[in-house]
Design a protein around this motif. Structure first.
Motif, PDB file in Angstrom:
ATOM      1  N   PRO A 489       0.912  -1.089   0.032  1.00 10.99           N
ATOM      2  CA  PRO A 489      -0.096  -0.038  -0.118  1.00 10.99           C
ATOM      3  C   PRO A 489       0.796   1.255  -0.135  1.00 10.99           C
ATOM      4  CG  PRO A 489      -1.004  -1.648   1.584  1.00 10.99           C
ATOM      5  CD  PRO A 489       0.547  -2.158   1.288  1.00 10.99           C
ATOM      6  N   VAL A 490       2.022   1.176   0.807  1.00 11.61           N
ATOM      7  CA  VAL A 490       2.856   2.297   0.702  1.00 11.61           C
ATOM      8  C   VAL A 490       3.526   2.689  -0.920  1.00 11.61           C
ATOM      9  CG1 VAL A 490       5.021   3.512   1.670  1.00 11.61           C
ATOM     10  CG2 VAL A 490       3.528   1.865   3.227  1.00 11.61           C
ATOM     11  N   VAL A 491       3.963   1.772  -1.274  1.00 14.62           N
ATOM     12  CA  VAL A 491       4.269   1.642  -2.705  1.00 14.62           C
ATOM     13  C   VAL A 491       3.169   2.161  -3.725  1.00 14.62           C
ATOM     14  CG1 VAL A 491       5.348   0.456  -4.775  1.00 14.62           C
ATOM     15  CG2 VAL A 491       6.117   0.123  -2.375  1.00 14.62           C
ATOM     16  N   GLU A 492       2.030   1.467  -3.492  1.00 12.44           N
ATOM     17  CA  GLU A 492       0.826   2.116  -4.414  1.00 12.44           C
ATOM     18  C   GLU A 492       0.617   3.662  -3.990  1.00 12.44           C
ATOM     19  OE1 GLU A 492      -2.663   0.004  -3.444  1.00 12.44           O
ATOM     20  OE2 GLU A 492      -3.884   1.029  -4.834  1.00 12.44           O
ATOM     21  N   ASN A 493       0.637   3.970  -2.882  1.00 10.02           N
ATOM     22  CA  ASN A 493       0.697   5.408  -2.583  1.00 10.02           C
ATOM     23  C   ASN A 493       1.590   6.374  -3.273  1.00 10.02           C
ATOM     24  OD1 ASN A 493      -1.025   7.358  -0.711  1.00 10.02           O
ATOM     25  ND2 ASN A 493       0.964   8.008  -0.491  1.00 10.02           N
ATOM     26  N   ALA A 494       2.742   5.887  -3.184  1.00  7.09           N
ATOM     27  CA  ALA A 494       3.939   6.615  -4.054  1.00  7.09           C
ATOM     28  C   ALA A 494       3.552   6.742  -5.628  1.00  7.09           C
ATOM     29  CB  ALA A 494       5.244   6.038  -3.719  1.00  7.09           C
ATOM     30  N   ILE A 495       2.994   5.598  -6.084  1.00 11.09           N
ATOM     31  CA  ILE A 495       2.917   5.647  -7.597  1.00 11.09           C
ATOM     32  C   ILE A 495       1.588   6.570  -7.743  1.00 11.09           C
ATOM     33  CG2 ILE A 495       2.195   4.190  -9.500  1.00 11.09           C
ATOM     34  CD1 ILE A 495       3.885   1.967  -8.378  1.00 11.09           C
ATOM     35  N   HIS A 497      -0.389   8.697  -5.851  1.00  7.37           N
ATOM     36  CA  HIS A 497      -0.335  10.047  -5.800  1.00  7.37           C
ATOM     37  C   HIS A 497       0.931  10.938  -5.860  1.00  7.37           C
ATOM     38  CE1 HIS A 497      -4.353   9.308  -3.647  1.00  7.37           C
ATOM     39  NE2 HIS A 497      -3.845   8.163  -3.164  1.00  7.37           N
ATOM     40  N   GLY A 498       2.069  10.205  -5.714  1.00  2.11           N
ATOM     41  CA  GLY A 498       3.366  10.987  -5.840  1.00  2.11           C
ATOM     42  C   GLY A 498       3.496  11.006  -7.295  1.00  2.11           C
ATOM     43  N   MET A 499       3.158  10.276  -8.276  1.00  3.82           N
ATOM     44  CA  MET A 499       3.439  10.269  -9.847  1.00  3.82           C
ATOM     45  C   MET A 499       2.382  10.843 -10.339  1.00  3.82           C
ATOM     46  SD  MET A 499       6.368   9.380 -10.068  1.00  3.82           S
ATOM     47  CE  MET A 499       7.805   8.664  -8.906  1.00  3.82           C
ATOM     48  N   GLU A 500       1.384  11.325  -9.385  1.00  7.90           N
ATOM     49  CA  GLU A 500       0.064  11.849 -10.368  1.00  7.90           C
ATOM     50  C   GLU A 500       0.340  12.624 -11.440  1.00  7.90           C
ATOM     51  OE1 GLU A 500      -2.568  13.410  -7.645  1.00  7.90           O
ATOM     52  OE2 GLU A 500      -4.393  13.699  -8.822  1.00  7.90           O
ATOM     53  N   GLU A 501       1.224  13.755 -11.186  1.00 10.07           N
ATOM     54  CA  GLU A 501       1.317  14.670 -12.240  1.00 10.07           C
ATOM     55  C   GLU A 501       2.608  14.529 -12.996  1.00 10.07           C
ATOM     56  OE1 GLU A 501       1.868  18.614 -10.148  1.00 10.07           O
ATOM     57  OE2 GLU A 501      -0.199  18.085  -8.991  1.00 10.07           O
ATOM     58  N   THR A 502       3.348  13.164 -13.040  1.00 10.42           N
ATOM     59  CA  THR A 502       4.430  13.200 -13.486  1.00 10.42           C
ATOM     60  C   THR A 502       4.172  12.198 -14.903  1.00 10.42           C
ATOM     61  OG1 THR A 502       5.753  12.671 -11.393  1.00 10.42           O
ATOM     62  CG2 THR A 502       6.625  11.791 -13.589  1.00 10.42           C
ATOM     63  N   SER A 555      -6.725   8.646   2.545  1.00 12.34           N
ATOM     64  CA  SER A 555      -5.761   8.170   3.266  1.00 12.34           C
ATOM     65  C   SER A 555      -5.738   7.027   4.437  1.00 12.34           C
ATOM     66  CB  SER A 555      -5.239   9.479   4.338  1.00 12.34           C
ATOM     67  OG  SER A 555      -4.847  10.657   3.420  1.00 12.34           O
ATOM     68  N   ILE A 556      -6.901   6.182   3.884  1.00 10.38           N
ATOM     69  CA  ILE A 556      -7.283   5.107   4.964  1.00 10.38           C
ATOM     70  C   ILE A 556      -6.345   4.082   4.691  1.00 10.38           C
ATOM     71  CG2 ILE A 556      -8.628   3.716   3.097  1.00 10.38           C
ATOM     72  CD1 ILE A 556      -9.384   4.213   7.042  1.00 10.38           C
ATOM     73  N   GLY A 557      -5.542   3.832   3.673  1.00  7.80           N
ATOM     74  CA  GLY A 557      -4.363   2.852   3.637  1.00  7.80           C
ATOM     75  C   GLY A 557      -3.185   3.148   4.429  1.00  7.80           C
ATOM     76  N   LYS A 581       7.428  20.268  -1.698  1.00  5.60           N
ATOM     77  CA  LYS A 581       6.858  20.598  -2.964  1.00  5.60           C
ATOM     78  C   LYS A 581       7.777  20.801  -3.883  1.00  5.60           C
ATOM     79  CE  LYS A 581       3.026  21.909  -4.991  1.00  5.60           C
ATOM     80  NZ  LYS A 581       1.913  21.124  -5.049  1.00  5.60           N
ATOM     81  N   GLY A 582       7.400  19.770  -4.819  1.00  7.45           N
ATOM     82  CA  GLY A 582       8.206  19.565  -6.176  1.00  7.45           C
ATOM     83  C   GLY A 582       9.496  18.766  -6.131  1.00  7.45           C
ATOM     84  N   ALA A 583       9.668  18.191  -4.736  1.00 12.87           N
ATOM     85  CA  ALA A 583      10.857  17.454  -4.556  1.00 12.87           C
ATOM     86  C   ALA A 583      10.642  15.903  -4.132  1.00 12.87           C
ATOM     87  CB  ALA A 583      11.757  17.983  -3.377  1.00 12.87           C
ATOM     88  N   GLY A 584       9.068  15.688  -4.214  1.00 11.27           N
ATOM     89  CA  GLY A 584       8.936  14.284  -3.753  1.00 11.27           C
ATOM     90  C   GLY A 584       8.522  13.882  -2.424  1.00 11.27           C
ATOM     91  N   THR A 585       8.119  12.457  -2.053  1.00 14.15           N
ATOM     92  CA  THR A 585       7.683  12.327  -0.687  1.00 14.15           C
ATOM     93  C   THR A 585       8.578  11.032  -0.389  1.00 14.15           C
ATOM     94  OG1 THR A 585       5.783  13.203  -1.366  1.00 14.15           O
ATOM     95  CG2 THR A 585       5.942  11.660   0.665  1.00 14.15           C
ATOM     96  N   THR A 586       8.709  10.974   0.959  1.00 17.44           N
ATOM     97  CA  THR A 586       9.552   9.837   1.444  1.00 17.44           C
ATOM     98  C   THR A 586       8.624   9.356   2.870  1.00 17.44           C
ATOM     99  OG1 THR A 586      11.651  10.538   1.025  1.00 17.44           O
ATOM    100  CG2 THR A 586      11.509   8.891   2.877  1.00 17.44           C
ATOM    101  N   VAL A 587       8.313   7.848   2.526  1.00 18.44           N
ATOM    102  CA  VAL A 587       7.479   7.292   3.884  1.00 18.44           C
ATOM    103  C   VAL A 587       8.463   6.208   4.341  1.00 18.44           C
ATOM    104  CG1 VAL A 587       5.715   5.938   4.436  1.00 18.44           C
ATOM    105  CG2 VAL A 587       5.320   7.496   2.596  1.00 18.44           C
ATOM    106  N   ARG A 588       8.617   6.336   5.749  1.00 16.56           N
ATOM    107  CA  ARG A 588       9.521   5.491   6.556  1.00 16.56           C
ATOM    108  C   ARG A 588       8.895   4.769   7.640  1.00 16.56           C
ATOM    109  NH1 ARG A 588      12.346   9.357   8.342  1.00 16.56           N
ATOM    110  NH2 ARG A 588      13.614   9.686   6.691  1.00 16.56           N
TER     111      ARG A 588
END
Length: 617
Positions: A489-495, A497-502, A555-557, A581-588
């Motif tokens: 689910p974390v990887v899915e969120n990165a693709i 939402h994180g790659m939404e505008e990419t 954000s339920i996942g 903003k504009g530099a990505g996201t990191t989930v730890r």
């Protein structure tokens, strides 16, 4: 500061608290806002009256410019009139000849008769053969010694002067007059023309019922004024050679303050300068009345709430004092109350509750103790149920999106692509089915499931992103255990939402490394180089992950993962989010290494110790 304020309220009685709240919440804001509004209103009114003065001043300036320009053009025409110049150049030894010649010059009469702004046109000459007739006059010695005559004789261009005159009733007048030399060729005599403007005409055009106007030229006295007593006075101290209006606030004895605008006007084809003063003696009186009204409104807005607060405070304080006396008696085990609390609100209800509480105080103590035991049991059961519910929630969107991808590929591509997609989907479903109901899985199996998921996503997005897996040397993923369905689910969120505008060149990176804090940890970071989030959005996401809302899907996942981590490893562990903003996201994800080596100790530390002893034997 806030601590001091809270301490003050805690150490003050109700009466003082209410008065303080009135001062801080009502009186002080009303005074500040009222002062701001009064100051702003004063400035706006000053600007408003100033703009009106400038407008009237500009009106006067436009009228004077129009009149003086017209007179300059007339003087130019007369100064170079052939008949006038020839008449002034000749000598006349008989008066009849002069009168005959003067009678034939009709242009001057025409200008005087057709132009209401001209009071008179007079021509003076030092020709000794001239006599006074109609507009022509002989310049005597006294006249030739005047400053304006000498100045005109020495220069070719015209200039404006203020001339004093009297009518047949000995009334004093001041006229703005254009003086210019009439050039005479082949003559040793001089001729000067004076065109006087009509005071009545200027008064008809300029006079205003609301404003007072004064006009002077150069350093000379005032030739026009709404107040005739000001005629002949000086405006020298108010000159403004910039041509732009300037505001002056002046205090007149007996009249108070008045607002005045003074501007200047360079007259056409001359070096003369007009100074125009426009005054409003009622402006400050009007402004003062409006400001007094605003001040009265602010005073009423502050006074009426104070009166209401005062009576309410006295009434409330007396009732609270009665309740306090009753509670004081109850604290001393004196249950015979003599205090009385009237009303039908919360205070009276509290008094009634106090009476009931006193009657059943021992029963309440026993019931409270029993309730605490039941509450503790319910909390334990609730945590178990919540863990089971969170662990069973699997986001179905992944399955739906995968099936849609396979359908589109089957429609547009060959069987090989379809077979590959179905194979990946099968592996993913097998992992989900194998780990449904299980407590743990190896980190190797979890990473293999993430790899399969990434390959399926690449079927959907082709070149939109690349993936990368980095594992620190010395970490054996086959021997480390982790909660199932935690990473995908974390990887899915990165693709999603994180790659939404990419559109391309996206990167999803999974990093696994050791870190030592209070104990040795395994950190799993999922990074993307997508659009990222600003500080406000990131804070909101962190709150939703911690607080959660089961009625919303957003954000339920991540909330489920965070809660599973906390329920299994303790409240000190969970998801950590970093983004820019504009530099990505990191989930730890941080997990204690000791509990990954023996996952049975995650929920039972005692079982972990027993297992270690069993392995030793």
């Amino acid at each position: 500061m806030w601590k001091k304020i809270l301490s003050y309220f805690r150490n003050s009685d109700i009466r003082r608290q209410l008065y303080t709240i009135y001062f801080l919440v009502i009186f002080l804001p009303v005074v500040i806002i009222g002062t701001f509004l009064i100051v702003t209103t004063s400035r706006l009114l000053m600007n408003y009256h100033g703009d009106l003065l400038e407008s009237d001043n500009l009106r006067t300036k436009t009228i004077l410019f129009e009149i003086t320009t017209q007179v300059c053009n007339i003087s130019e025409d007369l100064a170079y009139n052939r008949e006038v110049r020839e008449m002034l150049s000749d000598l006349y030894y008989r008066e009849e000849k002069l009168i005959s010649r003067a009678g034939n010059v009709t242009d001057i009469d025409n200008y005087e008769n057709t132009h209401a702004e001209i009071a008179s046109i007079e021509i003076y000459t030092d020709n000794p053969t001239f006599v006074d007739y109609k507009q022509f006059h002989r310049a005597g010695e006294a006249l030739q010694e005047t400053s304006w005559y000498q100045k005109a004789a020495e220069r070719q261009d015209g200039f404006w002067v203020t001339m004093e005159s009297r009518d047949q009733f000995d009334n004093e007048y001041w006229n703005l007059s254009l003086v210019r030399k009439i050039p005479l060729t082949d003559s040793r005599y001089h001729a000067v023309m004076v065109i006087k403007l009509s005071d009545n005409y200027l008064r008809t055009r300029i006079d205003s019922q609301q404003y007072e106007t004064m006009v002077s030229v150069d350093d000379m006295p005032v030739f026009y004024s709404s107040d005739r007593d000001q005629l002949g006075s000086s405006m020298a101290r108010k000159r403004d050679r910039s041509g732009k209006g300037q505001h002056i606030v002046e205090w007149n004895a007996g009249q108070g303050a008045c607002l005045e605008t003074v501007s200047s006007l360079k007259l056409y084809q001359t070096d003369s300068m007009l100074y125009i003063s426009t005054r409003n003696s009622q402006a400050f009186s009007n402004i003062r009345n409006i400001l007094f009204t605003c001040l009265a409104i602010v005073a009423v807005a502050a006074l009426i709430p104070w009166i209401i607060i005062h009576f309410f405070t006295e009434y409330l304080s007396s009732r609270i004092l009665g309740l306090r006396q009753a509670m004081h008696q109850a604290s001393n085990e004196n249950y015979e109350f003599h205090a009385h609390v009237g009303g039908q609100d919360e205070i009276s209800e509290a008094f009634d509750d106090l009476q009931v509480m006193v009657q059943k105080i021992q029963e309440k103590d026993a019931a409270m103790y029993e309730a605490q035991i039941k509450e503790s049991s319910l909390m334990n059961e609730q945590q178990k149920m919540e863990f089971k519910m969170l662990a069973s929630q699997i986001n179905p969107h992944f399955l739906y999106n995968t099936l849609e991808t396979i359908r589109m590929k089957a429609f547009t591509a060959g069987d090989r692509e379809v077979a590959r997609a179905i194979r990946l989907l099968g592996k993913s479903l097998r992992y989900v089915l194998d780990n449904t109901g299980t407590a743990f899985t190896t980190l190797e199996q979890a990473l293999e499931h993430v790899k399969v998921y990434l390959e399926i996503q690449k079927l959907r997005f082709t070149d939109k992103f690349e993936s990368r897996l980095r594992i620190e040397e010395g970490i054996d993923t086959e021997k480390l255990c982790i909660l199932p369905l935690l990473l995908q689910p974390v990887v899915e969120n990165a693709i999603l939402h994180g790659m939404e505008e990419t559109e391309s060149k996206g990167l999803v990176e999974i990093c696994i490394f050791r870190r030592t804090e209070k104990e040795e940890l395994i950190c799993i970071e999922v990074r993307d180089n997508g659009c990222g989030m600003d500080a406000d959005t990131l804070d909101g996401l962190r709150r939703r992950i911690e607080e959660g809302d089961m009625s919303r899907s957003r954000s339920i996942g991540l909330y489920n993962i965070n809660m599973r981590l906390k329920l299994n490893y303790g409240s000190g562990y969970g998801l950590q989010l970093e983004s820019e903003k504009g530099a990505g996201t990191t989930v730890r994800i941080r997990i204690p290494l000791a509990r990954m080596l023996d996952p049975e100790a995650v929920q039972s530390p005692a079982a972990f110790r027993d297992a270690k002893e069993a392995r030793k034997t």
